[in-house]
Design a protein around this motif. Structure first.
Motif, PDB file in Angstrom:
ATOM      1  N   SER A   1      40.737  32.516  40.966  1.00 55.73           N
ATOM      2  CA  SER A   1      40.397  31.612  42.180  1.00 55.73           C
ATOM      3  C   SER A   1      39.852  30.237  41.329  1.00 55.73           C
ATOM      4  N   ALA A   2      40.459  29.235  41.631  1.00 60.60           N
ATOM      5  CA  ALA A   2      39.690  27.978  41.211  1.00 60.60           C
ATOM      6  C   ALA A   2      38.062  27.703  41.899  1.00 60.60           C
ATOM      7  N   ILE A   3      37.506  27.398  40.737  1.00 56.58           N
ATOM      8  CA  ILE A   3      36.203  27.199  41.211  1.00 56.58           C
ATOM      9  C   ILE A   3      35.554  25.605  41.610  1.00 56.58           C
ATOM     10  N   SER A   4      36.044  24.905  40.376  1.00 54.90           N
ATOM     11  CA  SER A   4      35.754  23.508  40.279  1.00 54.90           C
ATOM     12  C   SER A   4      36.899  22.566  39.554  1.00 54.90           C
ATOM     13  N   ILE A   5      36.971  21.444  39.907  1.00 51.60           N
ATOM     14  CA  ILE A   5      37.568  20.409  39.149  1.00 51.60           C
ATOM     15  C   ILE A   5      36.781  19.171  39.168  1.00 51.60           C
TER      16      ILE A   5
ATOM     17  N   THR B   1      50.309  35.745  39.556  1.00 53.28           N
ATOM     18  CA  THR B   1      51.290  35.189  40.310  1.00 53.28           C
ATOM     19  C   THR B   1      50.655  34.292  41.623  1.00 53.28           C
ATOM     20  N   GLU B   2      49.377  34.275  41.594  1.00 50.02           N
ATOM     21  CA  GLU B   2      48.742  33.362  42.832  1.00 50.02           C
ATOM     22  C   GLU B   2      47.539  32.782  42.279  1.00 50.02           C
ATOM     23  N   VAL B   3      47.245  31.690  42.590  1.00 48.29           N
ATOM     24  CA  VAL B   3      45.764  30.974  42.406  1.00 48.29           C
ATOM     25  C   VAL B   3      45.341  30.658  43.843  1.00 48.29           C
ATOM     26  N   VAL B   4      44.128  31.123  44.208  1.00 45.80           N
ATOM     27  CA  VAL B   4      43.474  30.738  45.557  1.00 45.80           C
ATOM     28  C   VAL B   4      42.410  29.671  45.132  1.00 45.80           C
ATOM     29  N   ALA B   5      41.988  28.982  46.113  1.00 52.58           N
ATOM     30  CA  ALA B   5      40.883  27.952  45.994  1.00 52.58           C
ATOM     31  C   ALA B   5      40.104  27.479  47.143  1.00 52.58           C
TER      32      ALA B   5
END
Length: 247
Positions: A105-109, A138-142
């Motif tokens: 999971s992306a958290i911040s950019i 195989t996946e990123v969620v955000a």
């Protein structure tokens, strides 16, 4: 902008510079107790999921945090309605228990104030995807915080998130960056972050009086803040948009 992107686990000497990079978050957003309890742990406990960009002078101009998490663990099965807060809790619970993660999971950019508007957010999102793929995911969620939603705090998030331009891409600039990278909207996280604090704290953070009962529009807030003067507190419940990036 010509930058070099590195992984913090491979450059641990950069920890203080990465953590100390300036940002433009509204003050109230950094007073979410769940975020305060977990966000700062990512660079030290999960440095392989922290990326940063340096300009030609070696200055840190952007960073991206993500966390590994198990979406398939017992009792889960879907992306949580409590979005950002809940995925942080789940990720560190999985780390503590030794639960094998199945996604990132992306958290911040975050882009330094003087380097904004130069495409670095898209570059760091791409790097986050590449980093997850390189680690076998195989996946990123955000849980995406729409960047222009604060201009329309009274527009329902479901209506706003699904608004598109004539070319079919999302109306919101940050949702659009994710869509261009290959992501699709999964669901709305209606209570992604919650900040409950005294009226004195809200006044200090915003410079607003917070003396009228009801919904208060606050600069930078995606939805109004609920003010309860007789009870001495105000509550902000921020919605985010869950997006899925197949890799």
């Amino acid at each position: 902008m010509d930058v070099k992107v590195s992984k913090l686990s491979e450059r641990p000497d950069m920890l203080e510079r990465v953590v100390g990079m300036a940002d433009t978050w509204p003050r109230f957003t950094v007073n979410d107790p769940v975020g305060n309890a977990h966000y700062g742990r990512i660079p030290t406990e999960l440095p392989q999921y922290v990326l940063f960009a340096e300009d030609e002078r070696g200055e840190v101009v952007a960073h991206a945090y993500s966390v590994p998490v198990s979406l398939a663990a017992e009792g889960r099965g879907s992306l949580p309605a409590r979005g950002w807060d809940e995925v942080l809790v789940r990720a560190f619970a999985d780390l503590r228990r030794g639960t094998r993660p199945d996604t990132v999971s992306a958290i911040s950019i975050v882009v330094a104030p003087h380097a904004q508007g130069r495409g670095l957010s898209a570059r760091m999102l791409s790097a986050t995807r590449d980093n997850a793929r390189a680690q076998g995911f195989t996946e990123v969620v955000a849980p995406v915080r729409p960047s222009a939603k604060h201009v329309e705090p009274r527009t329902p998030i479901t209506e706003y998130a699904h608004r598109v331009r004539p070319d079919g891409l999302p109306y919101d600039p940050w949702l659009r960056v994710h869509a261009r990278a290959g992501a699709v909207i999964d669901s709305i996280a209606p209570a992604s972050m919650t900040v409950a604090a005294s009226l004195e704290e809200w006044r200090a953070w915003t410079g607003l009086p917070f003396d009228t009962e009801g919904d208060t529009d606050v600069p930078g807030a995606l939805v109004p803040v609920r003010c309860e003067p007789e009870r001495g507190y105000a509550v902000y419940v921020e919605p985010n948009v869950w997006m899925r990036h197949p890799l």
